[in-house]
Design a protein around this motif. Sequence first.
Motif, PDB file in Angstrom:
ATOM      1  N   PRO A   3       0.826  -1.215   0.000  1.00 34.09           N
ATOM      2  CA  PRO A   3       0.000   0.000   0.000  1.00 34.09           C
ATOM      3  C   PRO A   3       0.857   1.261   0.000  1.00 34.09           C
ATOM      4  CG  PRO A   3      -0.764  -1.548   1.660  1.00 34.09           C
ATOM      5  CD  PRO A   3       0.526  -2.081   1.136  1.00 34.09           C
ATOM      6  N   PHE A   4       0.397   2.261  -0.682  1.00 36.55           N
ATOM      7  CA  PHE A   4       1.110   3.520  -0.832  1.00 36.55           C
ATOM      8  C   PHE A   4       0.073   4.631  -0.756  1.00 36.55           C
ATOM      9  CE2 PHE A   4       2.411   6.967  -3.683  1.00 36.55           C
ATOM     10  CZ  PHE A   4       3.695   7.223  -3.255  1.00 36.55           C
ATOM     11  N   GLN A   5       0.381   5.695  -0.063  1.00 32.27           N
ATOM     12  CA  GLN A   5      -0.538   6.822   0.045  1.00 32.27           C
ATOM     13  C   GLN A   5       0.201   8.090  -0.303  1.00 32.27           C
ATOM     14  OE1 GLN A   5      -2.865   7.013   3.646  1.00 32.27           O
ATOM     15  NE2 GLN A   5      -2.764   9.233   3.651  1.00 32.27           N
ATOM     16  N   ASP A   6      -0.427   8.938  -1.093  1.00 30.55           N
ATOM     17  CA  ASP A   6       0.141  10.233  -1.431  1.00 30.55           C
ATOM     18  C   ASP A   6      -0.967  11.266  -1.350  1.00 30.55           C
ATOM     19  OD1 ASP A   6       2.011  12.111  -2.083  1.00 30.55           O
ATOM     20  OD2 ASP A   6       2.357  11.407  -4.108  1.00 30.55           O
ATOM     21  N   ASN A   7      -0.620  12.530  -1.487  1.00 24.58           N
ATOM     22  CA  ASN A   7      -1.609  13.581  -1.381  1.00 24.58           C
ATOM     23  C   ASN A   7      -1.226  14.761  -2.242  1.00 24.58           C
ATOM     24  OD1 ASN A   7       0.028  15.559   0.248  1.00 24.58           O
ATOM     25  ND2 ASN A   7       0.172  13.736   1.525  1.00 24.58           N
ATOM     26  N   GLY A  64      -1.129  12.866   5.541  1.00 28.53           N
ATOM     27  CA  GLY A  64       0.236  12.371   5.440  1.00 28.53           C
ATOM     28  C   GLY A  64       0.416  11.615   4.129  1.00 28.53           C
ATOM     29  N   GLY A  65       1.562  11.051   3.937  1.00 32.31           N
ATOM     30  CA  GLY A  65       1.840  10.307   2.720  1.00 32.31           C
ATOM     31  C   GLY A  65       3.147   9.553   2.847  1.00 32.31           C
ATOM     32  N   TYR A  66       3.353   8.597   1.959  1.00 28.40           N
ATOM     33  CA  TYR A  66       4.547   7.759   2.021  1.00 28.40           C
ATOM     34  C   TYR A  66       5.822   8.594   2.017  1.00 28.40           C
ATOM     35  CZ  TYR A  66       8.179   4.456   0.883  1.00 28.40           C
ATOM     36  OH  TYR A  66       9.336   3.741   0.904  1.00 28.40           O
ATOM     37  N   TRP A  67       6.000   9.439   0.994  1.00 26.79           N
ATOM     38  CA  TRP A  67       7.247  10.197   0.878  1.00 26.79           C
ATOM     39  C   TRP A  67       7.372  11.256   1.955  1.00 26.79           C
ATOM     40  CZ3 TRP A  67      10.955   7.960  -1.403  1.00 26.79           C
ATOM     41  CH2 TRP A  67      10.705   7.089  -2.468  1.00 26.79           C
TER      42      TRP A  67
END
Length: 78
Positions: A3-7, A64-67
Motif C-alpha cells: 500500500p502507498f498513500q500520497d496527497n 500524510g503520505g509515504y514520501w
Amino acid sequence: MRPFQDNADMATALHPQTQLTLGFDGQPLPARYGFPLKIRIPTKPGYKNPKHVRAIQITNIYPGGYWENQGYNWFGGS
C-alpha cells in the motif's frame, strides 16, 4: 504490491495540466505505465506522480503520505 498513500493540495489537483490517465494510444493504460490509473502532475516532482492508483479520497484534513513520512516536502514543486 505494498500500500502507498500520497496527497496533493486542491489547487494542484484542479490545475489544468493535472491528468488522471486511464488509457494510452486508444487502449487501457498498460501496467508498465501505471494501470489502472496514473496521476500526472507536471507542476510537481516525479515522486508526486503516482501510478497504479486504485482509490482517490478527498478530505479536509492532511492525511500524510509515504514520501512525506520519509522526510520529503509535502508540497514539492510549484
